[in-house]
Motif scaffolding. Structure first.
Motif, PDB file in Angstrom:
ATOM      1  N   THR A  67       0.859  -1.191   0.000  1.00 44.07           N
ATOM      2  CA  THR A  67       0.000   0.000   0.000  1.00 44.07           C
ATOM      3  C   THR A  67       0.884   1.226   0.000  1.00 44.07           C
ATOM      4  O   THR A  67       1.700   1.417   0.921  1.00 44.07           O
ATOM      5  CB  THR A  67      -0.929   0.009   1.210  1.00 44.07           C
ATOM      6  OG1 THR A  67      -1.746  -1.172   1.188  1.00 44.07           O
ATOM      7  CG2 THR A  67      -1.801   1.239   1.217  1.00 44.07           C
ATOM      8  N   ILE A  68       0.707   2.065  -1.009  1.00 40.05           N
ATOM      9  CA  ILE A  68       1.598   3.222  -1.133  1.00 40.05           C
ATOM     10  C   ILE A  68       0.931   4.518  -0.686  1.00 40.05           C
ATOM     11  O   ILE A  68       1.606   5.425  -0.206  1.00 40.05           O
ATOM     12  CB  ILE A  68       2.115   3.366  -2.579  1.00 40.05           C
ATOM     13  CG1 ILE A  68       0.948   3.507  -3.540  1.00 40.05           C
ATOM     14  CG2 ILE A  68       2.985   2.166  -2.952  1.00 40.05           C
ATOM     15  CD1 ILE A  68       1.415   3.741  -4.994  1.00 40.05           C
ATOM     16  N   THR A  69      -0.411   4.649  -0.797  1.00 44.32           N
ATOM     17  CA  THR A  69      -1.090   5.875  -0.352  1.00 44.32           C
ATOM     18  C   THR A  69      -2.590   5.658  -0.412  1.00 44.32           C
ATOM     19  O   THR A  69      -3.075   4.640  -0.928  1.00 44.32           O
ATOM     20  CB  THR A  69      -0.709   7.083  -1.240  1.00 44.32           C
ATOM     21  OG1 THR A  69      -1.285   8.272  -0.674  1.00 44.32           O
ATOM     22  CG2 THR A  69      -1.239   6.894  -2.645  1.00 44.32           C
ATOM     23  N   ILE A  70      -3.320   6.629   0.151  1.00 43.39           N
ATOM     24  CA  ILE A  70      -4.785   6.699   0.010  1.00 43.39           C
ATOM     25  C   ILE A  70      -5.098   7.954  -0.790  1.00 43.39           C
ATOM     26  O   ILE A  70      -4.869   9.071  -0.311  1.00 43.39           O
ATOM     27  CB  ILE A  70      -5.477   6.709   1.388  1.00 43.39           C
ATOM     28  CG1 ILE A  70      -5.212   5.392   2.133  1.00 43.39           C
ATOM     29  CG2 ILE A  70      -6.985   6.944   1.224  1.00 43.39           C
ATOM     30  CD1 ILE A  70      -5.834   5.347   3.518  1.00 43.39           C
ATOM     31  N   PHE A  71      -5.606   7.745  -1.984  1.00 41.90           N
ATOM     32  CA  PHE A  71      -5.895   8.850  -2.904  1.00 41.90           C
ATOM     33  C   PHE A  71      -7.404   9.069  -2.898  1.00 41.90           C
ATOM     34  O   PHE A  71      -8.138   8.505  -3.717  1.00 41.90           O
ATOM     35  CB  PHE A  71      -5.372   8.512  -4.306  1.00 41.90           C
ATOM     36  CG  PHE A  71      -5.295   9.688  -5.234  1.00 41.90           C
ATOM     37  CD1 PHE A  71      -4.856  10.920  -4.788  1.00 41.90           C
ATOM     38  CD2 PHE A  71      -5.672   9.563  -6.566  1.00 41.90           C
ATOM     39  CE1 PHE A  71      -4.773  11.998  -5.642  1.00 41.90           C
ATOM     40  CE2 PHE A  71      -5.590  10.631  -7.436  1.00 41.90           C
ATOM     41  CZ  PHE A  71      -5.140  11.860  -6.971  1.00 41.90           C
ATOM     42  N   ALA A  72      -7.890   9.880  -1.903  1.00 38.83           N
ATOM     43  CA  ALA A  72      -9.327  10.046  -1.695  1.00 38.83           C
ATOM     44  C   ALA A  72      -9.789  11.392  -2.243  1.00 38.83           C
ATOM     45  O   ALA A  72      -9.043  12.377  -2.253  1.00 38.83           O
ATOM     46  CB  ALA A  72      -9.668   9.939  -0.215  1.00 38.83           C
ATOM     47  N   ALA A  73     -11.060  11.421  -2.664  1.00 35.32           N
ATOM     48  CA  ALA A  73     -11.679  12.640  -3.193  1.00 35.32           C
ATOM     49  C   ALA A  73     -12.734  13.135  -2.225  1.00 35.32           C
ATOM     50  O   ALA A  73     -13.237  12.383  -1.371  1.00 35.32           O
ATOM     51  CB  ALA A  73     -12.317  12.367  -4.563  1.00 35.32           C
ATOM     52  N   SER A  92     -13.813   1.852  -2.574  1.00 37.57           N
ATOM     53  CA  SER A  92     -14.567   2.519  -1.506  1.00 37.57           C
ATOM     54  C   SER A  92     -13.805   3.657  -0.869  1.00 37.57           C
ATOM     55  O   SER A  92     -14.356   4.743  -0.663  1.00 37.57           O
ATOM     56  CB  SER A  92     -14.971   1.509  -0.424  1.00 37.57           C
ATOM     57  OG  SER A  92     -15.782   0.487  -0.980  1.00 37.57           O
ATOM     58  N   ASN A  93     -12.541   3.416  -0.528  1.00 35.64           N
ATOM     59  CA  ASN A  93     -11.815   4.431   0.214  1.00 35.64           C
ATOM     60  C   ASN A  93     -10.656   5.038  -0.547  1.00 35.64           C
ATOM     61  O   ASN A  93      -9.974   5.919  -0.036  1.00 35.64           O
ATOM     62  CB  ASN A  93     -11.299   3.845   1.527  1.00 35.64           C
ATOM     63  CG  ASN A  93     -10.396   2.643   1.292  1.00 35.64           C
ATOM     64  OD1 ASN A  93     -10.002   2.325   0.165  1.00 35.64           O
ATOM     65  ND2 ASN A  93     -10.076   1.929   2.357  1.00 35.64           N
ATOM     66  N   GLY A  94     -10.347   4.601  -1.776  1.00 36.21           N
ATOM     67  CA  GLY A  94      -9.284   5.195  -2.568  1.00 36.21           C
ATOM     68  C   GLY A  94      -7.893   4.742  -2.196  1.00 36.21           C
ATOM     69  O   GLY A  94      -6.914   5.414  -2.540  1.00 36.21           O
ATOM     70  N   GLU A  95      -7.750   3.585  -1.471  1.00 34.97           N
ATOM     71  CA  GLU A  95      -6.430   3.084  -1.102  1.00 34.97           C
ATOM     72  C   GLU A  95      -5.772   2.469  -2.330  1.00 34.97           C
ATOM     73  O   GLU A  95      -6.373   1.661  -3.037  1.00 34.97           O
ATOM     74  CB  GLU A  95      -6.579   2.060   0.009  1.00 34.97           C
ATOM     75  CG  GLU A  95      -5.249   1.518   0.505  1.00 34.97           C
ATOM     76  CD  GLU A  95      -5.454   0.465   1.584  1.00 34.97           C
ATOM     77  OE1 GLU A  95      -5.252   0.778   2.758  1.00 34.97           O
ATOM     78  OE2 GLU A  95      -5.850  -0.660   1.219  1.00 34.97           O
TER      79      GLU A  95
END
Length: 929
Positions: free
Chosen positions: A537-543, A571-574
């Motif tokens: 997992t490198i990041t959570i790219f959420a809007a 769902s969460n942009g992970e």
């Protein structure tokens, strides 16, 4: 006073004056200026005492009062001319003598004419009389007081008799006069215009004192007599009675100057000519004429009384020095009707001015005046009149400010909408449309601090269009309340008490719409080392969803992933990796790998937003260096020794790449014995041959290369080195290149022998082909290729259509001898080559024997007969020619196929025509070319 002194004569000017009043209170204004002489008759009296023993010298002024001519301030010089050559008139009106005269014992009369370039084409004339004060004839100066004068009404008194002046006896005076003076001054003859006659009408009688002794003949000359206009006046040559022959028109010519002559029966002059001046008395026979039938003028609304509006002018062709030509103006009517008139006119000049206040363009935009011009000083009883129309336009001033049609305007706008018209603001302005006094300018003065709105004016309707210039956000502002003012671009006119601007409110409601999700950081950048394993997992790219008042779920998806390394949780942009990240991949640009993702909400309709993720990959030492080049070529003998420059290539970045370390492996030992590595710098090295000579061939030399990473990575690369013999320039020869490829000397010699054998075989084959071609050319051909192809025998490989086509009867293609079998056939389709059952046409009978001279003509004749024969088979049928018979000179054609006898004579081919000439030359032994 001596003889050379100057004598001044007093000029008595008879000028009529009159005083008038308007209602008995104000003096009557002077009539408008009209160019012309101040008087039509000037009389100059000279004192006898001044003239006794004195002379009137040349260039002496005669009248300090001068002859007065009024040019009405018209620019341009006015010239004067005198009818008597003894006198002249200067430009200032002063009268001067041109001849020396002893006295004025006899009255002198002459005419003065005025001409001006810038006035008009009219000529003004006046009469000047010089008389001695106290002379008996001076009592007859008044032309209307003499017997026989003509009154203004045209009633004639007893015509007077004009006698020629008596001549002085020679020697009666010690001083002779150069000018013969008359006994008395002849006053002008006045004739009213438009006289009803009867004509000819006698004007005056002329006689000479010598008519008692001899017979006299009288005549007249000048304008109106023998000069244009001709035959206006004539004279009885015996009685001396002078007549006018037709009615006169003063507007055509106002005066005439004629001379009366008296001669004897032999035509000898017995009297000096006398001057007669005839004046046409003006009658009121012309109405005033306006220069324009319609005059256009304008005046600004709100003008004060006395404001000049326009001027109307009328011209009367009658004498403007009399009441006949003096015009006065008045306004007959003014439309529309008002309780009080708004305009008045100057009776003498025709100037129209305002007389009352209250001009309002919005109430009455235009006035129509009927103006009347009347002569005879404006007399409505005896004067002649004419009318014209004056249109007066009331011009607009800014006396009405714009007014809003409502106190509050309502509008609605969607959020994030740009350029939308929220509402129209309407105003009323009573000033003239499409002028600065009418145009409206709108301005927002309150309620829009961030500048979301602006107001543009519709120049056609003057409405204000409230427009969105900066998108509004429903989540921040659900409504706006604006304060708007409107005004004209020009100031209000002075004296207007109204406010120059109008104010209204604008209520704007913002309508919510489903906005797309957005990524707070776009593009977003993260840093990672390359080589991250899959599943990391490198990041959570959420809007975020801007619609905060409605709860909506956001779903994510991958839009662009060039290397297919990443996946995103819907769902969460992970974001996690699906493969190892490699900085050295072709999809990585400048150490950055980009991927694009999509965020969509569950609104209706759904809205989507995109975001870009940038992964900056830091380098690790995961790539061993590679030797460059992998192949090289050196000479087997070289003065400087055989050497090769080498370097390495490492896709890693510094410091995991160079400088590099180059080395030879310890095994096999022959490598280090024959070769050595010399370091040039951290990136280049040199492979050198230790021996002076090395056999030609290909050598594989292993070389070790290590980078500067921590820990360093090494790579063993085999260098393919070709050793070959070189020329003097150090370049490999062809044989050397082959030898370097790995062939021995015996193999090379075998290859060369094979090449020589192959070239010999090709040479022998070419020589054999040339020999066959030569033999073919030496054997004569039976048919010349230059002949027409139709003369050649063509052989086709096609024998027929097969077994079914072998059994056929050629006799069916021939012309049948009888038609019985055709006639007896049942009705149906006949063959195309059957002979028709009709009467045959008669055609020329074919010759039974061929032509002895040219068999070609025989064939052509047969072909022509077949083409013109309607009973012949179709063009694709077989034509059978008759047998030549035993008498043919050609004999049997089969003889051509015989080759057993060489003594056969072919000379008869010369008789077959030009088409067989070549064959006759080959076999008949004819003359060779």
């Amino acid at each position: 006073m001596n003889v050379g002194s100057v004598l001044l004569l007093t000029c008595a000017l008879v000028a009529g004056t009159s005083l008038g009043s308007d209602g008995g209170l104000q003096p009557k204004p002077k009539p408008p200026c009209r160019p012309g002489f101040s008087e039509s008759f000037y009389t100059v009296f000279v004192s006898r005492d001044i003239l006794q023993g004195r002379s009137i010298l040349k260039d002496t002024p005669l009248s300090p009062e001068r002859v007065k001519f009024d040019a009405c301030q018209v620019t341009g010089a006015v010239g004067f001319e005198s009818s008597d050559p003894n006198f002249s008139v200067r430009p200032d009106g002063s009268i001067y003598t041109e001849q020396e005269v002893a006295n004025l014992s006899e009255p002198v009369q002459f005419m003065v004419t005025a001409k001006g370039h810038n006035l008009d084409l009219h000529i003004w004339e006046t009469t000047v009389k010089l008389a001695l004060a106290g002379h008996p004839s001076s009592t007859s100066i008044n032309p209307m007081a003499r017997e026989g004068s003509i009154n203004l009404r045209g009633h004639h008194l007893q015509p007077r008799v004009i006698s020629f002046p008596r001549r002085h006896q020679s020697g009666s005076s010690p001083i002779s006069l150069r000018r013969q003076k008359r006994d008395w001054v002849i006053p002008p003859i006045n004739v009213p215009e438009n006289s009803r006659g009867p004509f000819p009408q006698m004007l005056v009688r002329i006689r000479s004192d010598k008519d008692r002794d001899i017979q006299i003949r009288y005549s007249i000359t000048g304008a109106g007599a023998d000069q244009p206009p001709n035959d206006v006046y004539n004279i009885d040559p015996v009685a001396g009675k002078m007549f006018v022959t037709r009615p006169l028109d003063r507007e055509e010519r106002a005066s005439y100057h004629v001379k009366a002559h008296a001669v004897d029966m032999n035509g000898i002059q017995v009297e000096s000519p006398i001057d007669l001046y005839i004046y046409v008395i003006d009658m009121n026979d012309n109405r005033p004429e306006f220069r324009n039938q319609v005059y256009n003028g304008s005046v600004a609304e709100g003008s004060k009384p006395g404001t000049h509006v326009m001027k109307v002018t009328a011209h009367d062709a009658d004498d403007d020095t009399t009441a006949n030509g003096i015009v006065q103006y008045r306004i007959l009517s003014e439309m529309p009707h008002n309780p009080s008139h708004m305009f008045t006119i100057n009776r003498e000049t025709g100037d129209i001015v305002t007389v009352a206040a209250g001009l309002d363009r919005e109430r009455i935009p235009q006035y129509t005046l009927i103006v009347q011009a009347t002569d005879m000083d404006g007399s409505q009883t005896i004067g002649l009149s004419n009318t014209a129309t004056a249109l007066i336009t009331v011009t607009d001033i800014n006396d009405n400010p714009p007014e809003m049609t409502a106190r509050t305007f309502l509008g609605e706008v969607q959020e994030n909408k740009l350029g939308a018209v929220v509402t129209n603001l309407t105003v009323t302005d009573r000033d003239q449309p499409d002028t600065p006094n009418w145009r409206a300018v709108y301005k927002i003065v309150h309620g829009d601090p961030q500048g979301h709105f602006t107001i543009n004016t519709n120049h056609m309707t003057n409405d204000g269009m409230l427009t969105v210039v900066k998108p509004v956000d429903y989540e921040n502002n659900r409504s706006f309340m604006l304060t708007v003012v409107v005004f004209n671009p020009v100031e209000l006119a002075k004296g207007i008490q109204s406010s120059p601007q109008s104010t209204a409110g604008v209520s704007i409601s913002v309508k919510d719409v489903n906005e797309p999700p957005y990524f707070p950081s776009n593009p977003a950048m993260i840093r990672f080392e390359e080589g991250v394993p899959a599943g990391t997992t490198i990041t959570i790219f959420a809007a975020r969803d801007p619609d905060i008042f409605t709860r909506q779920r956001v779903r994510y998806s991958k839009l662009s992933d060039p290397a297919n390394w990443l996946q995103i949780n819907t769902s969460n942009g992970e974001i996690t990796t699906m493969a190892m990240l490699d900085r050295e991949s072709v999809y990585v640009k400048n150490n950055i790998y980009e991927a694009t993702f999509l965020a969509a909400d569950d609104g209706k309709p759904s809205a989507t937003g995109t975001g870009t993720l940038q992964i900056y990959l830091t380098d690790v030492n995961d790539n061993a260096p590679v030797l460059v080049p992998r192949e090289a070529q050196v000479c087997e003998r070289s003065r400087s020794g055989s050497r090769v420059n080498l370097t390495a290539n490492d896709p890693d970045a510094d410091p995991s790449a160079g400088p590099f370390v180059f080395d030879l492996p310890p095994y096999p030992q022959a490598i280090r014995r024959n070769w050595t590595i010399v370091r040039l710098n951290g990136y280049y090295t040199q492979l050198r041959l230790k021996l002076h000579h090395l056999e030609s061939g290909v050598y594989n030399i292993p070389i070790l290369v290590s980078d500067s990473g921590n820990p360093p990575l090494s790579n063993r690369t085999v260098l393919k080195l070709k050793v070959c013999p070189c020329d003097e320039n150090g370049d490999c020869t062809t044989i050397g290149a082959v030898a370097a490829a790995g062939l021995g000397t015996g193999a090379i010699i075998a290859i060369l022998i094979c090449i020589i054998i192959l070239l010999s075989m090709v040479l022998l084959f070419v020589m054999w082909m040339k020999r066959r071609e030569k033999e073919r050319q030496t054997k004569p051909l039976l048919i010349d290729p230059e002949d027409d192809v139709r003369d050649n025998i063509l052989k086709y490989d096609e024998e027929g259509g097969g077994e079914e086509d072998q059994d056929y009867d050629l006799s069916q293609l021939q012309q049948p001898e009888s038609l019985d079998h055709i006639i007896s056939k049942p009705a149906g389709v006949r063959r195309v080559d059957e002979r028709p059952v009709i009467a045959e046409s008669q055609y020329p009978v074919r010759s039974a024997l061929p032509h002895p001279g040219d068999i070609g003509d025989f064939i052509n004749d047969g072909l022509r007969a077949a083409d013109n024969d309607p009973t012949a088979p179709p063009y694709d049928s077989l034509l059978v020619f008759d047998y030549e018979g035993s008498g043919s000179t050609a004999g049997s054609v089969s003889s051509l196929n015989s080759s057993s006898s060489g003594d056969q004579d072919y000379d008869y081919l010369n008789d077959w025509g030009p088409r067989f000439k070549k064959l006759a030359d080959l076999y008949g032994g004819g003359d060779e070319d």
